[in-house]
Enzyme design. Structure first.
Site, mmCIF file in Angstrom:
data_model
loop_
_atom_site.group_PDB
_atom_site.id
_atom_site.type_symbol
_atom_site.label_atom_id
_atom_site.label_comp_id
_atom_site.label_asym_id
_atom_site.label_seq_id
_atom_site.Cartn_x
_atom_site.Cartn_y
_atom_site.Cartn_z
ATOM 1 N N GLN A 10 0.822 -1.208 0.000
ATOM 2 C CA GLN A 10 0.000 0.000 0.000
ATOM 3 C C GLN A 10 0.853 1.253 0.000
ATOM 4 O OE1 GLN A 10 -3.394 -0.333 -0.535
ATOM 5 N NE2 GLN A 10 -2.470 -2.351 -0.840
ATOM 6 N N HIS B 272 1.634 2.995 -3.339
ATOM 7 C CA HIS B 272 0.615 3.727 -4.092
ATOM 8 C C HIS B 272 0.954 5.212 -4.175
ATOM 9 C CE1 HIS B 272 -2.530 0.992 -5.304
ATOM 10 N NE2 HIS B 272 -2.517 0.406 -4.125
ATOM 11 N N GLU C 192 -9.217 0.462 5.393
ATOM 12 C CA GLU C 192 -9.651 0.013 4.067
ATOM 13 C C GLU C 192 -9.346 -1.482 3.895
ATOM 14 O OE1 GLU C 192 -8.759 1.166 -0.624
ATOM 15 O OE2 GLU C 192 -7.344 1.735 0.934
ATOM 16 N N HIS C 193 -8.090 -1.860 4.087
ATOM 17 C CA HIS C 193 -7.666 -3.258 3.991
ATOM 18 C C HIS C 193 -7.180 -3.717 5.360
ATOM 19 C CE1 HIS C 193 -6.672 -1.405 -0.019
ATOM 20 N NE2 HIS C 193 -7.404 -2.434 -0.427
ATOM 21 N N ASP D 230 -6.851 -7.188 -4.516
ATOM 22 C CA ASP D 230 -6.814 -6.110 -5.493
ATOM 23 C C ASP D 230 -7.114 -6.601 -6.901
ATOM 24 O OD1 ASP D 230 -6.365 -3.945 -3.898
ATOM 25 O OD2 ASP D 230 -4.217 -3.825 -4.255
ATOM 26 N N HIS E 40 -54.593 14.022 4.321
ATOM 27 C CA HIS E 40 -54.030 12.678 4.508
ATOM 28 C C HIS E 40 -55.030 11.801 5.265
ATOM 29 C CE1 HIS E 40 -50.190 14.374 3.312
ATOM 30 N NE2 HIS E 40 -49.606 13.179 3.430
#
Length: 463
Positions: free
Chosen positions: A284, A287, A352-353, A386, A445
């Site tokens: 990661q 990235h 996230e992961h 991924d 109503h």
């Protein structure tokens, strides 16, 4: 270049842990005001001038001097030609990944994406009708930073959901364009098309595609032009301009999410090889410099071994400089009192992961409540998720896994409630509805419900 990567070492036993931990987690989602203003201008211009504005911005930012939108549209023939041009190993890998992603999302649709109805005791029918969106737009990063895996993860669940049209945009900047750091003044008519992305579009069943990108592509999706059809929802990652544009058009169209930097959290009990964990942290960190890689472990000596592997492996990485900046700026190696505490901290992070690098991952999984995706066991590297494990890799970031979910078939469907009240049901439900409506001061109503009663009472004043 002599690079070092020293993730922050923390211990939960330290008196200052909470403050240091919070500071390390912090990431600001605030967008540069200049970007926000530029995006607002582009959106308004595309909404006003349509194709002409898209062509102008594509010429300015991507260096593609197309005279008409037809020159920027990709065809099914382009997709097939790209697929056929790949080496056999890449074609097989695309097919295998797509098959697994499709299989997972078909199972997801069966579990949660079907219509249902039931009748209660008085014969009233209640239920839910699930229908796909008519048209979705998928944004795929282009040029050299191209991600065919992202295309598969966005297009395949849309296809499984039954979406009628899947429209893709993928920027193809010319060499030297603004998008690639140049002047953007050359008169290129075709930029750098990524063959793998086009081949993935062939495998995934993309309907139409245009070689445009940036905020102008988001605007074209949201508002429609003479050439690019307006869509119901926009999904897929992009740069700061794309993220800002998606945020601004939300409400006119749906969007998937506003993604922050990539994250990985590894819960390790010290049983997996230390070099595996070090490389997972790298996966990661490579990235971008803002990506976050964190290790939680109750074994201090194991953390030392992971740091030693980071030192050994870093010089071997082609993206070593990015990895080092990410680990030094946002990485952390945290010594916990035990695995239970590690799980509790993981829930605070909501990563996230989340890798559970343990020889008994199912012991710890029930303690884990918040994560985009949970990878169980030392052999389950995040990178498999991924590309080809099957579940979607478009995941919530920045702690939003506390309240949001991975991209899935359900993101490309909508639900309509079904109500068919029987004559008998109208007698009991009408009394309930009328009572509540009078209480809210909404006589029409109340009267609409009362008029369906066998014995219609006089209209009352509101209470």
């Amino acid at each position: 270049m002599n690079l070092t990567a020293r993730p922050l070492r923390l211990s939960t036993a330290s008196a200052g842990f909470d403050a240091e931990f919070k500071a390390r987690l912090h990431w600001s989602a605030d967008t540069d005001t200049a970007i926000e203003q530029r995006v607002a201008d582009i959106l308004a211009d595309v909404q006003r001038r349509g194709d002409a504005a898209v062509l102008e911005y594509t010429r300015r930012f991507d260096g593609l001097a197309a005279q008409s939108m037809s020159q920027l549209e990709l065809t099914q023939g382009d997709f097939k030609q790209a697929f056929d041009s790949l080496p056999a190993a890449q074609r097989d890998a695309l097919r295998a990944a797509a098959a697994r992603v499709r299989s997972y999302h078909e199972a997801q649709k069966k579990a949660s994406g079907e219509s249902w109805t039931y009748r209660d005791a008085d014969g009233t029918l209640l239920g839910q009708k699930v229908t796909p969106l008519d048209r979705v737009g998928i944004y795929v990063p282009g040029g050299k930073a191209a991600y065919p895996s992202s295309l598969l993860m966005n297009a395949i669940p849309a296809h499984v959901a039954g979406v009628g049209e899947i429209i893709m945009v993928v920027p193809t900047p010319a060499k030297g364009s603004v998008a690639t750091g140049g002047t953007g003044e050359q008169a290129a008519t075709q930029g750098e098309r990524n063959v793998l992305v086009l081949a993935a579009a062939y495998v995934a069943g993309v309907t139409r595609a245009f070689t445009i990108g940036g905020a102008q592509a988001v605007a074209a999706f949201a508002y429609g032009t003479a050439t690019v059809p307006a869509v119901d929802k926009i999904t897929g990652p992009g740069n700061a301009y794309v993220a800002s544009a998606k945020r601004r058009v939300f409400g006119t169209v749906g969007i998937d999410m506003i993604a922050g930097p990539s994250e990985i959290l590894v819960l390790a009990d010290g049983t997996a090889p230390a070099d595996w964990v070090a490389m997972d942290l790298f996966s990661q960190a490579e990235h971008d410099e803002l990506a976050q890689s964190i290790l939680l472990c109750p074994d201090a000596s194991y953390i030392d071994r992971v740091q030693a592997e980071i030192d050994r492996l870093l010089p071997l990485m082609p993206r070593a400089e990015i990895i080092a900046k990410s680990l030094n700026g946002r990485g952390a190696l945290i010594h916990t009192r035990n695995m239970e505490e590690a799980c509790e901290i993981s829930n605070r992070i909501a990563p996230e992961h989340l890798e559970v690098s343990s020889d008994e991952p199912h012991r710890w999984e029930p303690l884990l409540r918040h994560a985009g995706a949970i990878f169980l066991g030392a052999y389950t590297s995040e990178s498999l998720g991924d590309y080809c494990a099957g579940p979607n890799h478009v995941l919530p970031t920045s702690g939003t896994a506390r309240f949001s979910s991975p991209l899935g078939v359900y993101d490309f469907q909508k639900r309509s409630s079904l109500i068919e009240v029987s004559e008998a049901g109208a007698q009991s439900l009408g009394l309930v509805a009328a009572e509540l409506a009078y209480g809210e001061g909404l006589q029409a109503h109340a009267r609409a419900a009362e008029m369906r009663l066998a014995n219609v009472p006089p209209m009352r004043e509101s209470s």
